[in-house]
Design a protein around this motif. Structure first.
Motif, PDB file in Angstrom:
ATOM      1  N   ALA A  64      15.345 -43.723 -36.132  1.00 36.96           N
ATOM      2  CA  ALA A  64      14.084 -42.043 -36.325  1.00 36.96           C
ATOM      3  C   ALA A  64      13.228 -43.060 -36.681  1.00 36.96           C
ATOM      4  O   ALA A  64      12.692 -42.236 -36.032  1.00 36.96           O
ATOM      5  N   THR A  65      12.823 -44.245 -37.394  1.00 38.53           N
ATOM      6  CA  THR A  65      11.611 -43.942 -38.063  1.00 38.53           C
ATOM      7  C   THR A  65      10.623 -44.677 -37.114  1.00 38.53           C
ATOM      8  O   THR A  65       9.670 -44.159 -36.713  1.00 38.53           O
ATOM      9  N   VAL A  66      11.389 -45.277 -36.276  1.00 42.13           N
ATOM     10  CA  VAL A  66      10.517 -45.879 -35.243  1.00 42.13           C
ATOM     11  C   VAL A  66      10.379 -45.500 -34.004  1.00 42.13           C
ATOM     12  O   VAL A  66       8.995 -45.070 -33.878  1.00 42.13           O
ATOM     13  N   GLN A  67      11.364 -44.297 -33.989  1.00 39.63           N
ATOM     14  CA  GLN A  67      10.719 -42.939 -32.753  1.00 39.63           C
ATOM     15  C   GLN A  67       9.550 -42.016 -33.464  1.00 39.63           C
ATOM     16  O   GLN A  67       9.088 -41.638 -32.490  1.00 39.63           O
ATOM     17  N   ARG A  68       9.577 -41.890 -34.277  1.00 42.98           N
ATOM     18  CA  ARG A  68       8.556 -40.945 -35.100  1.00 42.98           C
ATOM     19  C   ARG A  68       7.367 -41.939 -34.623  1.00 42.98           C
ATOM     20  O   ARG A  68       6.270 -41.535 -34.511  1.00 42.98           O
ATOM     21  N   ASP A  69       7.228 -43.324 -34.953  1.00 50.12           N
ATOM     22  CA  ASP A  69       5.962 -44.062 -34.505  1.00 50.12           C
ATOM     23  C   ASP A  69       5.939 -43.694 -33.564  1.00 50.12           C
ATOM     24  O   ASP A  69       4.405 -43.832 -32.942  1.00 50.12           O
ATOM     25  N   VAL A  70       6.340 -44.045 -32.079  1.00 47.89           N
ATOM     26  CA  VAL A  70       6.363 -43.708 -31.425  1.00 47.89           C
ATOM     27  C   VAL A  70       5.796 -42.306 -30.360  1.00 47.89           C
ATOM     28  O   VAL A  70       4.745 -42.131 -30.261  1.00 47.89           O
ATOM     29  N   ASN A  83       3.252 -47.692 -26.264  1.00 45.50           N
ATOM     30  CA  ASN A  83       4.053 -48.666 -25.364  1.00 45.50           C
ATOM     31  C   ASN A  83       5.036 -49.444 -25.855  1.00 45.50           C
ATOM     32  O   ASN A  83       6.525 -50.026 -25.732  1.00 45.50           O
ATOM     33  N   GLN A  84       4.536 -50.549 -26.285  1.00 49.49           N
ATOM     34  CA  GLN A  84       4.751 -51.534 -27.494  1.00 49.49           C
ATOM     35  C   GLN A  84       5.992 -50.648 -28.549  1.00 49.49           C
ATOM     36  O   GLN A  84       6.791 -51.125 -28.884  1.00 49.49           O
ATOM     37  N   GLU A  85       5.598 -50.089 -29.164  1.00 54.80           N
ATOM     38  CA  GLU A  85       6.364 -48.944 -30.225  1.00 54.80           C
ATOM     39  C   GLU A  85       8.020 -48.418 -29.883  1.00 54.80           C
ATOM     40  O   GLU A  85       8.816 -48.938 -29.981  1.00 54.80           O
ATOM     41  N   LYS A  86       7.818 -48.497 -28.323  1.00 57.65           N
ATOM     42  CA  LYS A  86       8.630 -47.767 -27.027  1.00 57.65           C
ATOM     43  C   LYS A  86      10.063 -48.758 -27.021  1.00 57.65           C
ATOM     44  O   LYS A  86      10.957 -49.361 -26.794  1.00 57.65           O
ATOM     45  N   ARG A  87       8.903 -50.100 -27.103  1.00 58.86           N
ATOM     46  CA  ARG A  87       9.958 -51.295 -26.489  1.00 58.86           C
ATOM     47  C   ARG A  87      10.749 -51.792 -27.705  1.00 58.86           C
ATOM     48  O   ARG A  87      12.060 -52.384 -27.504  1.00 58.86           O
ATOM     49  N   ILE A  88      10.074 -51.464 -28.822  1.00 53.08           N
ATOM     50  CA  ILE A  88      10.417 -51.898 -30.038  1.00 53.08           C
ATOM     51  C   ILE A  88      11.625 -50.946 -30.116  1.00 53.08           C
ATOM     52  O   ILE A  88      13.579 -51.793 -30.603  1.00 53.08           O
ATOM     53  N   GLU A  89      11.612 -49.784 -30.368  1.00 56.59           N
ATOM     54  CA  GLU A  89      12.518 -49.018 -30.464  1.00 56.59           C
ATOM     55  C   GLU A  89      13.594 -49.220 -28.962  1.00 56.59           C
ATOM     56  O   GLU A  89      15.580 -48.720 -29.146  1.00 56.59           O
ATOM     57  N   ASN A  90      13.573 -49.396 -28.411  1.00 54.83           N
ATOM     58  CA  ASN A  90      14.560 -49.330 -27.028  1.00 54.83           C
ATOM     59  C   ASN A  90      15.330 -50.449 -27.435  1.00 54.83           C
ATOM     60  O   ASN A  90      16.817 -50.985 -27.341  1.00 54.83           O
ATOM     61  N   GLY A  91      14.753 -51.742 -27.694  1.00 56.40           N
ATOM     62  CA  GLY A  91      14.936 -52.603 -27.909  1.00 56.40           C
ATOM     63  C   GLY A  91      16.519 -52.807 -29.185  1.00 56.40           C
ATOM     64  O   GLY A  91      17.564 -52.735 -29.548  1.00 56.40           O
ATOM     65  N   LEU A  92      16.039 -51.927 -30.530  1.00 52.49           N
ATOM     66  CA  LEU A  92      16.716 -51.340 -31.610  1.00 52.49           C
ATOM     67  C   LEU A  92      17.496 -50.369 -31.326  1.00 52.49           C
ATOM     68  O   LEU A  92      18.800 -50.848 -31.400  1.00 52.49           O
ATOM     69  N   GLN A  93      17.975 -49.824 -29.947  1.00 53.33           N
ATOM     70  CA  GLN A  93      18.569 -48.991 -29.625  1.00 53.33           C
ATOM     71  C   GLN A  93      19.984 -49.534 -28.786  1.00 53.33           C
ATOM     72  O   GLN A  93      20.898 -49.353 -29.132  1.00 53.33           O
TER      73      GLN A  93
END
Length: 202
Positions: free
Chosen positions: A33-39, A130-140
């Motif tokens: 959730a916190t990384v999604q908010r970064d995105v 884009n990079q925050e999305k990549r982190i979010e996707n990796g976490l998910q």
């Protein structure tokens, strides 16, 4: 006619059964959730730059806020956990950043989205998205552990700081953008390594 009606009814039953068996999406973890908010917040900055509601200088100040959030995430996820107190602290920082974005969007100070400086900043902030999305996707997906996510957010903080520094005077020159791009390239490589190193998320 009767055969057609029976076939239609059977198809409707099969379709409804298929929908009924579709599993519901798993709820987000606090880290996700916190990384999604970064995105989301990076996307708001990008949108403001594109429509002229946020100037290059304002975007730099907002990236300074984002760097602080990323540093908090890095510190909080260092042990692979996110305690309730840490979540509250992160939420407060992200709420403040959200208010700052809203202020920049509505203060009547407009930028020129077609200027070379704004275009450079737009490209840099889009890469943040884009990079925050990549982190979010990796976490998910489980390709990234929480500890790895924390380390990557530390790298993201460095990118945000470089952008904030470049835009501090309201102008991002070509040489300044090259420095930001080098930081972004290093961060991109870190994300790739972390997602492909076979560490088990937990």
């Amino acid at each position: 006619m009767k055969t057609s009606l029976i076939a239609s009814a059977a198809l409707a039953l099969l379709t409804s059964a298929a929908f009924a068996q579709t599993p519901a999406a798993a709820p987000q973890t606090p880290a996700q959730a916190t990384v999604q908010r970064d995105v989301n917040q990076q996307q708001r900055i990008e949108n403001g730059l594109q429509n002229g509601k946020i100037t290059t200088r304002e975007a730099g100040l907002l990236e300074r806020d984002e760097a602080k959030i990323d540093k908090l995430q890095a510190k909080d996820l260092k042990d692979g956990k996110l305690s309730p107190a840490e979540r509250r602290q992160l939420r407060a920082a992200q709420n403040q950043a959200s208010r700052d974005i809203k202020t920049a969007e509505t203060n009547g100070v407009n930028g020129n989205p077609l200027s070379a400086s704004s275009q450079r900043m737009q490209a840099d902030v889009q890469r943040n998205v884009n990079q925050e999305k990549r982190i979010e996707n990796g976490l998910q997906s489980g390709a990234l552990t929480k500890r790895e996510t924390g380390r990557l957010e530390q790298g993201q903080a460095k990118v945000d700081q470089a952008e904030a520094h470049a835009a501090a005077d309201g102008h991002v020159g070509a040489a300044e953008q090259r420095r930001v791009q080098r930081a972004e390239n290093r961060q991109s490589a870190r994300i790739h390594r972390a997602k492909t190193n076979a560490a088990i998320a937990g």
